[in-house]
Write an enzyme that holds these catalytic residues in place. Structure first.
Site, mmCIF file in Angstrom:
data_model
loop_
_atom_site.group_PDB
_atom_site.id
_atom_site.type_symbol
_atom_site.label_atom_id
_atom_site.label_comp_id
_atom_site.label_asym_id
_atom_site.label_seq_id
_atom_site.Cartn_x
_atom_site.Cartn_y
_atom_site.Cartn_z
ATOM 1 N N ASP A 64 0.841 -1.196 0.000
ATOM 2 C CA ASP A 64 0.000 0.000 0.000
ATOM 3 C C ASP A 64 0.875 1.245 0.000
ATOM 4 O OD1 ASP A 64 -2.679 1.425 0.506
ATOM 5 O OD2 ASP A 64 -1.369 2.207 2.092
ATOM 6 N N TYR A 117 2.845 10.398 0.362
ATOM 7 C CA TYR A 117 3.998 9.951 1.131
ATOM 8 C C TYR A 117 5.298 10.448 0.500
ATOM 9 C CZ TYR A 117 0.549 6.637 3.021
ATOM 10 O OH TYR A 117 -0.557 6.060 3.587
ATOM 11 N N LYS A 127 -3.551 5.780 -3.412
ATOM 12 C CA LYS A 127 -4.618 6.672 -2.964
ATOM 13 C C LYS A 127 -4.765 7.871 -3.897
ATOM 14 C CE LYS A 127 -3.508 5.158 1.699
ATOM 15 N NZ LYS A 127 -2.206 4.527 1.399
#
Length: 336
Positions: free
Chosen positions: A46, A51, A77
């Site tokens: 994931d 990030y 995401k």
């Protein structure tokens, strides 16, 4: 698709630390950690554009793009579009402060519209070096990043990202979608909608040994009733349950340090690791499909795998309950 039918095992790999969360990690260390996860059989990964402003996706892609695409499950995401231009102002991450101050210096567009969702996916595919995604989470439409404006962001996502991801799932482009958040309320709101219907959700930090009572009050009963499953993110509560000093992405306050001390003392009494208690607790709820601790050192992967398989005596769970260290409503292994 039910997450438990999609995910290859109950332990995945969370890549927030690969975005230089809290500290700058050498590229070789990051790569070695992902290689260690792969070599030891981890097949669910994931990540997110957020990030490190694309850094985690780039680092993960350097390893995964060389592996057969059908041999692993990949989620990322939407909600942040990484721009080519440099960031000139200090980024505003709400409660999360300087979480990724050591990440890439790119400007981030925070947007959950349909157009931004498609741009976000395109950028992720390029950074990861893959041709498709399995799961896409709608990222951080919650109070911790937006304060009182979170409902506005939620509505933007409901009419934008939710509909795009539902269409992509129905077309077979992705296999599942849901929310990836640190708060329960956006998921509760989503589950109360007539449409669109999520397949699951990634809840970070809200179903751990240290913090789970709120999730048990409304969210998890709703999810269980609707057959919507959960990936547990942040099972070590930002690191404090794995020997670190952070809780909720900040330095842990005294009351949390004291509770961790009590948990560790109980674990020591029964001869088990606190990591085993943390992971197995998170997976004991019937809604839990997988847990995804993060890591930045290769040795951590073996620790996590060992913790998942470690034998935890029923007496530990009974003592945990008796010491009032878990909610009475929390399901425990061995039905303690």
């Amino acid at each position: 698709m039910a997450l438990k039918n999609l995910l290859p095992g109950r332990l995945g790999f969370g890549t927030a630390p690969l975005g230089n969360m809290f500290r700058a990690i050498p590229d070789e260390e990051a790569r070695a950690t992902v290689e260690a996860a792969w070599d030891q059989g981890v097949r669910y990964y994931d990540t997110a554009p957020f990030y490190g402003a694309g850094l985690a996706e780039e680092r993960l892609g350097q390893v995964l793009s060389a592996r057969p695409r059908d041999t692993y499950v990949l989620s990322t995401k939407v909600g942040r579009v990484i721009l080519d231009e440099p960031e000139t102002d200090a980024p505003d991450f709400g409660e999360k402060g300087g979480l990724f101050e050591h990440g890439n210096p790119h400007k981030i567009l925070h947007e959950w519209t349909a157009e931004a969702t498609e741009r976000s996916i395109e950028g992720s595919l390029k950074r990861l070096g893959v041709d498709r995604l399995d799961i896409v989470w709608v990222h951080d439409i919650a109070q911790d990043f937006h304060g009182d404006a979170w409902i506005q962001k939620f509505e933007e996502a409901r009419t934008g990202a939710f509909r795009v991801l539902s269409r992509l799932r129905d077309e077979g482009v992705i296999k599942a979608w849901g929310l990836g958040v640190n708060k329960t309320e956006p998921i509760e709101l989503t589950l109360a909608l007539d449409e669109p219907r999520p397949d699951g959700f990634l809840l970070a930090g809200r179903y751990t040994l240290l913090d789970h009572e709120h999730a048990l009050q409304r969210l998890l009963p709703m999810a269980e009733e609707q057959g919507v499953e959960m990936v547990v993110g942040g099972p070590y509560s930002s690191g404090i349950l794995a020997g670190g000093s952070h809780f909720e992405y900040q330095q842990a306050p005294p009351e949390i340090i004291e509770k961790v001390s009590r948990l560790k003392a109980l674990a020591d009494k029964h001869g088990i690791s606190i990591k085993a208690a943390a992971l197995q607790f998170a997976l004991a709820h019937p809604v839990s499909a997988a847990v995804i601790p993060g890591a930045t050192r290769p040795s951590r992967i073996a620790e996590d795998l060992s913790a998942l398989d470690e034998t935890v005596p029923a007496a530990f769970w009974h003592d945990l309950r008796a010491a009032d260290l878990v909610s009475p409503a929390a399901p425990l292994p061995d039905a303690a």
